[in-house]
Design a protein around this motif. Structure first.
Motif, PDB file in Angstrom:
ATOM      1  N   ARG A  38       0.835  -1.193   0.000  1.00 21.52           N
ATOM      2  CA  ARG A  38       0.000   0.000   0.000  1.00 21.52           C
ATOM      3  C   ARG A  38       0.873   1.247   0.000  1.00 21.52           C
ATOM      4  O   ARG A  38       1.932   1.267   0.637  1.00 21.52           O
ATOM      5  N   PRO A  39       0.447   2.299  -0.677  1.00 22.81           N
ATOM      6  CA  PRO A  39       1.227   3.537  -0.661  1.00 22.81           C
ATOM      7  C   PRO A  39       1.390   4.068   0.752  1.00 22.81           C
ATOM      8  O   PRO A  39       0.510   3.912   1.601  1.00 22.81           O
ATOM      9  N   TRP A  41       1.209   6.963   1.903  1.00 20.32           N
ATOM     10  CA  TRP A  41       0.434   8.131   2.313  1.00 20.32           C
ATOM     11  C   TRP A  41      -0.944   7.789   2.877  1.00 20.32           C
ATOM     12  O   TRP A  41      -1.590   8.629   3.466  1.00 20.32           O
ATOM     13  N   GLY A  42      -1.428   6.564   2.719  1.00 24.05           N
ATOM     14  CA  GLY A  42      -2.722   6.181   3.304  1.00 24.05           C
ATOM     15  C   GLY A  42      -3.869   7.031   2.777  1.00 24.05           C
ATOM     16  O   GLY A  42      -4.457   7.824   3.515  1.00 24.05           O
ATOM     17  N   TYR A  43      -4.223   6.833   1.504  1.00 23.91           N
ATOM     18  CA  TYR A  43      -5.196   7.705   0.845  1.00 23.91           C
ATOM     19  C   TYR A  43      -6.531   7.778   1.584  1.00 23.91           C
ATOM     20  O   TYR A  43      -7.049   8.866   1.860  1.00 23.91           O
ATOM     21  N   ALA A  44      -7.125   6.641   1.907  1.00 25.90           N
ATOM     22  CA  ALA A  44      -8.483   6.650   2.474  1.00 25.90           C
ATOM     23  C   ALA A  44      -8.523   7.344   3.829  1.00 25.90           C
ATOM     24  O   ALA A  44      -9.474   8.073   4.136  1.00 25.90           O
ATOM     25  N   VAL A  45      -7.492   7.142   4.652  1.00 23.06           N
ATOM     26  CA  VAL A  45      -7.440   7.818   5.957  1.00 23.06           C
ATOM     27  C   VAL A  45      -7.299   9.325   5.753  1.00 23.06           C
ATOM     28  O   VAL A  45      -7.979  10.125   6.408  1.00 23.06           O
ATOM     29  N   SER A  46      -6.415   9.721   4.836  1.00 24.78           N
ATOM     30  CA  SER A  46      -6.223  11.152   4.562  1.00 24.78           C
ATOM     31  C   SER A  46      -7.492  11.780   3.989  1.00 24.78           C
ATOM     32  O   SER A  46      -7.832  12.924   4.324  1.00 24.78           O
ATOM     33  N   ALA A  47      -8.201  11.029   3.121  1.00 25.36           N
ATOM     34  CA  ALA A  47      -9.464  11.541   2.587  1.00 25.36           C
ATOM     35  C   ALA A  47     -10.478  11.748   3.710  1.00 25.36           C
ATOM     36  O   ALA A  47     -11.235  12.734   3.705  1.00 25.36           O
ATOM     37  N   ARG A 198       2.927  13.061  -5.218  1.00 26.41           N
ATOM     38  CA  ARG A 198       3.834  12.005  -4.772  1.00 26.41           C
ATOM     39  C   ARG A 198       3.574  10.748  -5.597  1.00 26.41           C
ATOM     40  O   ARG A 198       2.432  10.493  -5.999  1.00 26.41           O
ATOM     41  N   ALA A 199       4.621   9.965  -5.855  1.00 26.05           N
ATOM     42  CA  ALA A 199       4.480   8.758  -6.676  1.00 26.05           C
ATOM     43  C   ALA A 199       5.272   7.613  -6.058  1.00 26.05           C
ATOM     44  O   ALA A 199       6.353   7.816  -5.486  1.00 26.05           O
ATOM     45  N   GLN A 200       4.732   6.400  -6.197  1.00 23.54           N
ATOM     46  CA  GLN A 200       5.415   5.200  -5.707  1.00 23.54           C
ATOM     47  C   GLN A 200       5.113   4.025  -6.627  1.00 23.54           C
ATOM     48  O   GLN A 200       4.040   3.954  -7.232  1.00 23.54           O
ATOM     49  N   ARG A 201       6.076   3.084  -6.701  1.00 19.58           N
ATOM     50  CA  ARG A 201       5.844   1.780  -7.328  1.00 19.58           C
ATOM     51  C   ARG A 201       5.848   0.741  -6.214  1.00 19.58           C
ATOM     52  O   ARG A 201       6.689   0.780  -5.309  1.00 19.58           O
ATOM     53  N   LEU A 202       4.911  -0.201  -6.288  1.00 19.28           N
ATOM     54  CA  LEU A 202       4.619  -1.089  -5.163  1.00 19.28           C
ATOM     55  C   LEU A 202       4.556  -2.545  -5.621  1.00 19.28           C
ATOM     56  O   LEU A 202       3.990  -2.852  -6.674  1.00 19.28           O
ATOM     57  N   ARG A 203       5.106  -3.409  -4.833  1.00 18.66           N
ATOM     58  CA  ARG A 203       5.203  -4.822  -5.188  1.00 18.66           C
ATOM     59  C   ARG A 203       3.845  -5.513  -5.069  1.00 18.66           C
ATOM     60  O   ARG A 203       3.117  -5.330  -4.084  1.00 18.66           O
ATOM     61  N   MET A 204       3.527  -6.311  -6.078  1.00 17.81           N
ATOM     62  CA  MET A 204       2.339  -7.161  -6.069  1.00 17.81           C
ATOM     63  C   MET A 204       2.772  -8.613  -6.247  1.00 17.81           C
ATOM     64  O   MET A 204       3.751  -8.897  -6.944  1.00 17.81           O
ATOM     65  N   GLU A 205       2.049  -9.533  -5.627  1.00 14.03           N
ATOM     66  CA  GLU A 205       2.304 -10.958  -5.800  1.00 14.03           C
ATOM     67  C   GLU A 205       0.994 -11.688  -6.063  1.00 14.03           C
ATOM     68  O   GLU A 205       0.008 -11.478  -5.341  1.00 14.03           O
ATOM     69  N   SER A 252       2.668  -2.293  -9.093  1.00 12.24           N
ATOM     70  CA  SER A 252       1.666  -1.272  -9.385  1.00 12.24           C
ATOM     71  C   SER A 252       2.299   0.107  -9.273  1.00 12.24           C
ATOM     72  O   SER A 252       3.305   0.290  -8.578  1.00 12.24           O
ATOM     73  N   ALA A 253       1.723   1.074  -9.966  1.00  6.75           N
ATOM     74  CA  ALA A 253       2.176   2.466  -9.904  1.00  6.75           C
ATOM     75  C   ALA A 253       1.029   3.315  -9.386  1.00  6.75           C
ATOM     76  O   ALA A 253      -0.100   3.214  -9.867  1.00  6.75           O
ATOM     77  N   ARG A 254       1.315   4.151  -8.398  1.00  9.98           N
ATOM     78  CA  ARG A 254       0.306   5.012  -7.804  1.00  9.98           C
ATOM     79  C   ARG A 254       0.884   6.410  -7.618  1.00  9.98           C
ATOM     80  O   ARG A 254       2.069   6.571  -7.316  1.00  9.98           O
ATOM     81  N   HIS A 255       0.050   7.423  -7.803  1.00  5.87           N
ATOM     82  CA  HIS A 255       0.466   8.765  -7.429  1.00  5.87           C
ATOM     83  C   HIS A 255      -0.682   9.512  -6.772  1.00  5.87           C
ATOM     84  O   HIS A 255      -1.848   9.257  -7.035  1.00  5.87           O
ATOM     85  N   LEU A 256      -0.304  10.409  -5.867  1.00  7.30           N
ATOM     86  CA  LEU A 256      -1.248  11.144  -5.043  1.00  7.30           C
ATOM     87  C   LEU A 256      -1.230  12.611  -5.439  1.00  7.30           C
ATOM     88  O   LEU A 256      -0.176  13.253  -5.442  1.00  7.30           O
TER      89      LEU A 256
END
Length: 264
Positions: A38-39, A41-47, A198-205, A252-256
């Motif tokens: 998970r990124p 920054w914790g999107y749902a909590v920040s929202a 902000r941007a991050q790449r995150l491991r998926m399995e 995965s790639a995510r940015h906020l």
């Protein structure tokens, strides 16, 4: 005999992945079958923190409403006097309505590629998690001066290890689509100010082939037109690879985005 056992296991797993419901953005079905970092920054909590201070809020492309529902639960006892959400897929509209109506949220059926069905300068907070594409002119139009667009977007080449396993190498323009800097430029062209990016790449399995099948059925733009029948040989080969080598790894790639409409 061993080969037959593998084949039977493959068929059972594929059938399970093909039967799982795809409505909404609840990913609990993947528990024990697939994982994703998970990124930070914790999107749902920040929202939720932002919703606690909003007067009028809109969630664009809400899916089944799960993320907005969680964010609103974090905002309580405060909540926006006006809260609305849009969604374009009918099964998700029904699911989001049932989930969000008790929280006082109006869910509006609206195509993802159509103008937002709201008057100018209606909202001081617009949210979105993983929109298909951000329509910056429309976001700017419905935001009040001084209002905020706070969203988590899918970034470039997200989960492309899996995409290219099925479709082969993708053109550079496809790999670089959803580039956050391109989106920043588009937001600024619409008259918005990017306060944070902000941007991050995150491991998926993916731990079994059922998870792959369900993921491609649920996230339909990864392998457009995906069906088990068409991709059965590739699925079987991937199943055997996972059985032999362990989880299939992708990223995965995510940015906020934290974007403001300038105050007058």
């Amino acid at each position: 005999m061993a080969r037959m056992a593998v084949d039977r296991s493959f068929e059972d797993l594929v059938a399970e992945g093909a039967a799982a419901p795809t409505e909404g953005w609840d990913f609990s079905w993947f528990e024990g079958r697939a994982s994703e970092e998970r990124p930070s920054w914790g999107y749902a909590v920040s929202a939720g923190e932002r919703l606690a201070h909003a007067r009028a809020a809109l969630d664009i492309q809400t899916g089944g409403g799960e993320v907005l529902d969680f964010a609103l639960s974090r905002a309580e006892p405060a909540r926006p006097p006006l809260a609305a959400a849009t969604e374009g897929w009918p099964p998700n509209v029904a699911k989001a309505t049932a989930l969000l109506r008790p929280r006082g949220v109006v869910v509006v059926a609206a195509p993802d590629d159509a103008p937002l069905p709201f008057a100018d300068e209606t909202f001081d907070l617009v949210l979105s998690r993983h929109p298909v594409r951000p329509f910056w002119d429309e976001i700017a139009r419905v935001l009040r001066p001084g209002g905020t667009y706070f969203a988590q977007h899918v970034g470039p080449a997200s989960v492309f290890e899996l995409v290219e396993y099925f479709l082969g190498p993708q053109p550079e323009q496809v790999r670089t689509a959803r580039d956050p800097e391109h989106e920043r430029a588009d937001a600024e062209a619409a008259g918005l100010q990017v306060a944070g990016l902000r941007a991050q790449r995150l491991r998926m399995e993916f731990h079994d082939i059922a998870a792959v099948v369900h993921f491609l059925r649920k996230v339909v733009w990864m392998v457009p037109g995906f069906t088990v029948e068409e991709y059965e040989p590739r699925l079987r080969t991937l199943h055997e690879r996972i059985e032999r080598e362990g989880p299939f790894v992708a990223h995965s790639a995510r940015h906020l985005f934290d974007v403001r409409r300038p105050a007058r």
